[in-house]
Write a protein that holds these residues in place. Structure first.
Motif, PDB file in Angstrom:
ATOM      1  N   GLY A  16       0.792  -1.217   0.000  1.00 23.40           N
ATOM      2  CA  GLY A  16       0.000   0.000   0.000  1.00 23.40           C
ATOM      3  C   GLY A  16       0.827   1.270   0.000  1.00 23.40           C
ATOM      4  O   GLY A  16       0.448   2.269  -0.606  1.00 23.40           O
ATOM      5  N   ILE A  17       1.966   1.224   0.652  1.00 21.62           N
ATOM      6  CA  ILE A  17       2.811   2.412   0.773  1.00 21.62           C
ATOM      7  C   ILE A  17       3.805   2.530  -0.379  1.00 21.62           C
ATOM      8  O   ILE A  17       4.013   3.616  -0.915  1.00 21.62           O
ATOM      9  N   THR A  18       4.421   1.414  -0.763  1.00 20.83           N
ATOM     10  CA  THR A  18       5.529   1.472  -1.730  1.00 20.83           C
ATOM     11  C   THR A  18       5.175   0.954  -3.127  1.00 20.83           C
ATOM     12  O   THR A  18       5.968   1.119  -4.050  1.00 20.83           O
ATOM     13  N   ASP A  19       4.031   0.308  -3.269  1.00 21.61           N
ATOM     14  CA  ASP A  19       3.648  -0.365  -4.515  1.00 21.61           C
ATOM     15  C   ASP A  19       4.578  -1.526  -4.860  1.00 21.61           C
ATOM     16  O   ASP A  19       4.606  -1.997  -5.991  1.00 21.61           O
ATOM     17  N   LYS A  20       5.330  -1.999  -3.875  1.00 16.94           N
ATOM     18  CA  LYS A  20       6.230  -3.138  -4.068  1.00 16.94           C
ATOM     19  C   LYS A  20       5.867  -4.224  -3.066  1.00 16.94           C
ATOM     20  O   LYS A  20       5.425  -3.934  -1.959  1.00 16.94           O
ATOM     21  N   ALA A  21       6.112  -5.465  -3.471  1.00 20.40           N
ATOM     22  CA  ALA A  21       5.849  -6.595  -2.583  1.00 20.40           C
ATOM     23  C   ALA A  21       6.961  -6.730  -1.549  1.00 20.40           C
ATOM     24  O   ALA A  21       8.139  -6.571  -1.870  1.00 20.40           O
ATOM     25  N   LEU A  22       6.603  -7.016  -0.327  1.00 18.97           N
ATOM     26  CA  LEU A  22       7.572  -7.262   0.736  1.00 18.97           C
ATOM     27  C   LEU A  22       8.068  -8.702   0.678  1.00 18.97           C
ATOM     28  O   LEU A  22       9.215  -8.985   0.986  1.00 18.97           O
ATOM     29  N   ILE A  23       7.177  -9.613   0.280  1.00 19.68           N
ATOM     30  CA  ILE A  23       7.530 -11.024   0.187  1.00 19.68           C
ATOM     31  C   ILE A  23       7.339 -11.481  -1.258  1.00 19.68           C
ATOM     32  O   ILE A  23       6.604 -10.850  -2.021  1.00 19.68           O
ATOM     33  N   ASP A  24       7.979 -12.565  -1.616  1.00 19.57           N
ATOM     34  CA  ASP A  24       7.898 -13.034  -3.003  1.00 19.57           C
ATOM     35  C   ASP A  24       6.959 -14.228  -3.163  1.00 19.57           C
ATOM     36  O   ASP A  24       7.172 -15.090  -4.004  1.00 19.57           O
ATOM     37  N   GLU A  25       5.916 -14.258  -2.365  1.00 17.01           N
ATOM     38  CA  GLU A  25       4.944 -15.340  -2.398  1.00 17.01           C
ATOM     39  C   GLU A  25       3.556 -14.743  -2.209  1.00 17.01           C
ATOM     40  O   GLU A  25       3.365 -13.885  -1.349  1.00 17.01           O
ATOM     41  N   ASN A  26       2.599 -15.191  -3.012  1.00 19.95           N
ATOM     42  CA  ASN A  26       1.234 -14.701  -2.839  1.00 19.95           C
ATOM     43  C   ASN A  26       0.579 -15.370  -1.640  1.00 19.95           C
ATOM     44  O   ASN A  26       0.575 -16.590  -1.551  1.00 19.95           O
ATOM     45  N   PRO A  27       0.016 -14.578  -0.744  1.00 17.84           N
ATOM     46  CA  PRO A  27      -0.772 -15.172   0.335  1.00 17.84           C
ATOM     47  C   PRO A  27      -1.973 -15.903  -0.267  1.00 17.84           C
ATOM     48  O   PRO A  27      -2.438 -15.579  -1.360  1.00 17.84           O
ATOM     49  N   GLU A  28      -2.474 -16.882   0.471  1.00 18.37           N
ATOM     50  CA  GLU A  28      -3.625 -17.643   0.041  1.00 18.37           C
ATOM     51  C   GLU A  28      -4.763 -17.477   1.037  1.00 18.37           C
ATOM     52  O   GLU A  28      -4.532 -17.261   2.226  1.00 18.37           O
ATOM     53  N   ALA A  29      -5.982 -17.587   0.533  1.00 13.32           N
ATOM     54  CA  ALA A  29      -7.173 -17.528   1.383  1.00 13.32           C
ATOM     55  C   ALA A  29      -7.482 -18.942   1.853  1.00 13.32           C
ATOM     56  O   ALA A  29      -7.913 -19.778   1.067  1.00 13.32           O
ATOM     57  N   PRO A 113      -5.136 -12.182  -4.886  1.00 16.26           N
ATOM     58  CA  PRO A 113      -4.441 -11.337  -5.855  1.00 16.26           C
ATOM     59  C   PRO A 113      -3.756 -10.143  -5.179  1.00 16.26           C
ATOM     60  O   PRO A 113      -4.336  -9.488  -4.310  1.00 16.26           O
ATOM     61  N   GLU A 114      -2.543  -9.883  -5.608  1.00 16.30           N
ATOM     62  CA  GLU A 114      -1.773  -8.779  -5.039  1.00 16.30           C
ATOM     63  C   GLU A 114      -2.531  -7.459  -5.150  1.00 16.30           C
ATOM     64  O   GLU A 114      -2.488  -6.636  -4.231  1.00 16.30           O
ATOM     65  N   ILE A 115      -3.249  -7.267  -6.234  1.00 19.10           N
ATOM     66  CA  ILE A 115      -3.988  -6.022  -6.417  1.00 19.10           C
ATOM     67  C   ILE A 115      -5.060  -5.842  -5.346  1.00 19.10           C
ATOM     68  O   ILE A 115      -5.304  -4.720  -4.888  1.00 19.10           O
ATOM     69  N   PHE A 116      -5.694  -6.925  -4.898  1.00 18.62           N
ATOM     70  CA  PHE A 116      -6.683  -6.827  -3.813  1.00 18.62           C
ATOM     71  C   PHE A 116      -6.016  -6.311  -2.538  1.00 18.62           C
ATOM     72  O   PHE A 116      -6.557  -5.465  -1.835  1.00 18.62           O
ATOM     73  N   ILE A 117      -4.849  -6.876  -2.244  1.00 15.55           N
ATOM     74  CA  ILE A 117      -4.130  -6.491  -1.023  1.00 15.55           C
ATOM     75  C   ILE A 117      -3.678  -5.040  -1.132  1.00 15.55           C
ATOM     76  O   ILE A 117      -3.865  -4.245  -0.198  1.00 15.55           O
TER      77      ILE A 117
END
Length: 134
Positions: A16-29, A113-117
Motif C-alpha cells: 500500500g505504501i511502496t507499490d512493491k511486494a515485501l515477500i515473493d509469495e502470494n498469500p492464500e485464502a 491477488p496482489e492487487i486486492f491487497i
C-alpha cells in the motif's frame, strides 16, 4: 498464527505504501484467514507455542525496511493471533473477497491477488491520512 498474520499485514502495508511486494509469495485464502504457505509449513510444528528458534535468514535490503518492520511490530505486535485474525477477516478485506467466492466450492485454498491487497491497504492509508488531517 500471529507470525503469519503479522507477515501478511506487513506485506499489505508495504504494498500500500511502496507499490512493491515485501515477500515473493502470494498469500492464500484459507478457511481461517490469509496464509503465506511456506511460512505456515516452516513453523506449523510450533502450533500455538512460542517460536524458539529462527530457521531462515534475514532478507532485509536496507535500514528503511527494518524501520518499517519495527513500526509494524510497534502497532500490531501487541495483538494476539485471534485479534490479528479479526483484522484480516473484516468484511471486504482481500481475504474475505476471495474466501467468499470459494467457500462453497471444493477448493482448499486460493491465492489472494496482489492487487486486492494493495488496494485494501492503500484505502486504509487514505483513511488514516484523513483522520490525521481532521
Amino acid at each position: 498464527m500471529k507470525l503469519i498474520k503479522l507477515v501478511y499485514i506487513a506485506h499489505g502495508w508495504y504494498l500500500g505504501i511502496t507499490d512493491k511486494a515485501l515477500i515473493d509469495e502470494n498469500p492464500e485464502a484459507w478457511k481461517y484467514g490469509p496464509v503465506i504457505p511456506s511460512l505456515y509449513h516452516q513453523y506449523k510444528s510450533y502450533g500455538n507455542a512460542p517460536i524458539e528458534k529462527h530457521n531462515g535468514t534475514s532478507a532485509l535490503d536496507n535500514n528503511e525496511d527494518e524501520k518499517f518492520l519495527d513500526r509494524i511490530w510497534e502497532v500490531y505486535g501487541k495483538y494476539n493471533g485471534i485479534e490479528l485474525s479479526a483484522k484480516t477477516h473484516q468484511e471486504d478485506s482481500p481475504w474475505s473477497r476471495v474466501w467468499n467466492t470459494i467457500k462453497n466450492n471444493d477448493f482448499f485454498s486460493l491465492q489472494i491477488p496482489e492487487i486486492f491487497i494493495k488496494e485494501h491497504y492503500k484505502s486504509l492509508l487514505k483513511q488514516n491520512q484523513r483522520k490525521k488531517a481532521v
